[in-house]
Design an enzyme around this catalytic site. Structure first.
Site, short mmCIF file in Angstrom:
data_model
loop_
_atom_site.label_atom_id
_atom_site.label_comp_id
_atom_site.label_asym_id
_atom_site.label_seq_id
_atom_site.Cartn_x
_atom_site.Cartn_y
_atom_site.Cartn_z
N ASN A 151 0.88 -1.17 0.00
CA ASN A 151 0.00 0.00 0.00
C ASN A 151 0.91 1.22 0.00
O ASN A 151 1.47 1.58 1.02
CB ASN A 151 -0.90 -0.03 1.25
N LYS A 169 0.22 4.22 -0.30
CA LYS A 169 -0.40 5.42 0.30
C LYS A 169 -0.14 6.62 -0.62
O LYS A 169 -0.11 6.46 -1.84
CB LYS A 169 0.11 5.62 1.72
N HIS A 194 -9.39 1.40 4.88
CA HIS A 194 -8.11 1.57 5.58
C HIS A 194 -8.31 2.51 6.76
O HIS A 194 -9.09 3.47 6.68
CB HIS A 194 -7.06 2.12 4.61
N GLU A 248 -6.61 4.83 7.83
CA GLU A 248 -6.36 6.25 7.54
C GLU A 248 -7.57 6.90 6.87
O GLU A 248 -7.85 8.07 7.09
CB GLU A 248 -5.10 6.38 6.65
N GLU A 294 -5.27 -4.86 10.42
CA GLU A 294 -4.27 -3.82 10.64
C GLU A 294 -4.56 -3.11 11.96
O GLU A 294 -5.39 -2.18 11.99
CB GLU A 294 -4.31 -2.80 9.50
N GLY A 300 2.52 2.39 10.71
CA GLY A 300 3.47 3.51 10.55
C GLY A 300 4.15 3.90 11.84
O GLY A 300 4.77 4.97 11.92
N SER A 319 3.51 -2.02 10.22
CA SER A 319 4.96 -2.08 10.44
C SER A 319 5.56 -3.45 10.11
O SER A 319 6.52 -3.88 10.74
CB SER A 319 5.31 -1.67 11.88
P1 13P Z 1 3.11 0.45 7.59
O1 13P Z 1 3.62 -0.85 7.02
O2 13P Z 1 3.86 1.65 7.07
O3 13P Z 1 3.01 0.41 9.07
O4 13P Z 1 1.62 0.64 7.04
C1 13P Z 1 0.77 -0.42 7.11
C2 13P Z 1 -0.45 -0.09 6.36
O5 13P Z 1 -1.18 0.80 6.72
C3 13P Z 1 -0.73 -0.86 5.15
O6 13P Z 1 -2.01 -0.59 4.68
#
Ligand code: 13P
Length: 393
Positions: A150, A152, A235, A237, A307, A313, A353
């Site tokens: 992803n 982002k 997601h 976010e 997640e 992150g 992560s």
């Molecule tokens: P990270 O791997 O950067 O923690 O992000 C995970 C994520 O949100 C994947 O959708």
């Protein structure tokens, strides 16, 4: 309910009859229980070395603790026994009828001849082991492992092209499905760059309407027309910063499926929710709502990404055991809603992560079928190491 140890009072040699009340941490010992007891409130009580060979009807025994208790031949009818703990209890021949037994814990108990709603408990346990645990273990080998990046809001078109070119050189014959979920502006570049390679392309969201006055949105049909196969939905976010709710995630999931996209639906608890011990409630609610009115056949086309929000992150990965625990819970929830077949077929990813160093351990878990990778998917070498770990997993 938790026992309130400070408030525990000892009730010995009392006679327990209809409508008795020992709620709130009473320790009941050596008491006499009448044969038929109705509408009693024993919530959060503690029974130690007691003979409870009675029939409890319409009673609240939630959160109770039973130790060295004789419940042989006892009955629970239309009672709440949820969250109760049974330790070295004789439950032989006990009959549970129409009662809430969710979340009970049983250790060192005699269970011969015990029945729940007429089903023999030993047979139920054997059936469960055979049809759930072992099959789930076996299905790990036949379920599709899927590693999805992803990206982002990262990478301009030239940067996207460069990253995919580098990745292509590394993943010529991956042992798992590999997906790059790129920003909308990179979709065309990604589709072009991955043509003839095993890398699939996904988007990071889609709207639930087919077209119309929805400024800034992209429909599922628009993605399909471009050649996009996957779409990330729900997601955290999107939920956190853009007001996405389980209702809109559900609508988007159904629209994506109807258009022929394969949704990667994200679920996960906040740190506060984990600390309050409600991870399973949060996840079950998200699964039920996000997949509302999605059929078993459609579910099999979906990927679910667990997640935990606190791990995204932050560099703070869930332990492999934590990831496995929740992924297994997701599968068990799906089994209840859709049956074992559909639950066994669904790929469940872990995300948060995940990186080149921790992927192998996370992916070795029976119910962790893949990963949804943020930061580490932006480096071809790291992403490829994760792909290789999934192949071993
Ligand atoms: P990270 O791997 O950067 O923690 O992000 C995970 C994520 O949100 C994947 O959708």
């Amino acid at each position: 309910m938790e026992l309130n140890k400070e408030k525990i009072t000892l009730i010995a040699d009392c006679e327990v009859t209809d409508k008795s009340k020992t709620a709130g941490g009473a320790v009941v010992r050596t008491s006499k229980f009448c044969a038929d007891i109705s509408e009693c409130d024993f919530e959060g009580s503690c029974f130690v070395q007691t003979n409870l060979c009675a029939t409890f009807k319409c009673s609240d025994m939630s959160g109770d603790y039973f130790e060295e208790v004789d419940l042989s031949g006892a009955g629970f009818e239309r009672s709440d026994v949820s969250g109760a703990e049974f330790n070295e209890v004789n439950l032989s021949g006990a009959a549970i009828i129409d009662s809430d037994m969710s979340g009970i814990e049983i250790s060192g108990c005699k269970l011969d001849g015990m029945t729940i709603d007429g089903f023999n408990v030993r047979e139920l346990i054997e059936f469960y082991k055979k049809n759930h645990k072992e099959n789930f273990d076996m299905k790990k080998n036949v379920r599709k492992a899927v590693i999805a990046g992803n990206w982002k809001m990262n990478k301009t078109r030239p940067e996207a092209k460069a990253l995919l070119e580098e990745l292509k050189g590394k993943v010529s014959d991956p042992g798992c499905e590999v997906i790059a979920c790129v920003p909308f502006t990179n979709l065309e570049t990604a589709i072009e760059a991955t043509k003839g390679t095993p890398i699939k392309v996904g988007a990071q969201n889609c709207h639930f309407e087919k077209s119309g006055a929805f400024t800034g949105e992209i429909s599922a049909d628009m993605l399909v027309e471009m050649g996009v196969e996957y779409v990330v939905l729900g997601h955290s976010e999107r939920r956190q910063y853009f007001g996405e709710t389980d209702e809109t995630v559900n609508k988007r999931t159904r629209a994506a499926l109807a258009a022929g996209l394969k949704p990667i639906v994200c679920v996960g608890e906040l740190l506060w929710e984990r600390e309050c011990n409600i991870t399973e409630e949060v996840i079950a609610r998200q699964i039920k709502l996000d997949f509302y009115a999605v059929s078993a056949e459609e579910l099999k086309k979906c990927i679910i990404a667990y997640e935990p929000v606190w791990a995204i992150g932050t560099g703070k990965t869930a332990t492999a055991d934590q990831a496995e625990e929740v992924c297994a819970f997701i599968r068990a929830t799906l089994a209840k809603l859709y049956g074992a077949d559909a639950a066994e077929a669904v790929t469940i990813q872990y995300g948060g992560s995940m990186n080149a160093g921790n992927a192998e351990e996370l992916l070795s878990k029976v119910n962790v079928d893949g990963g949804l990778i943020g930061g580490a998917s932006l480096k071809a070498a790291d992403f490829n190491t994760i792909i290789e770990a999934a192949t071993k997993g």
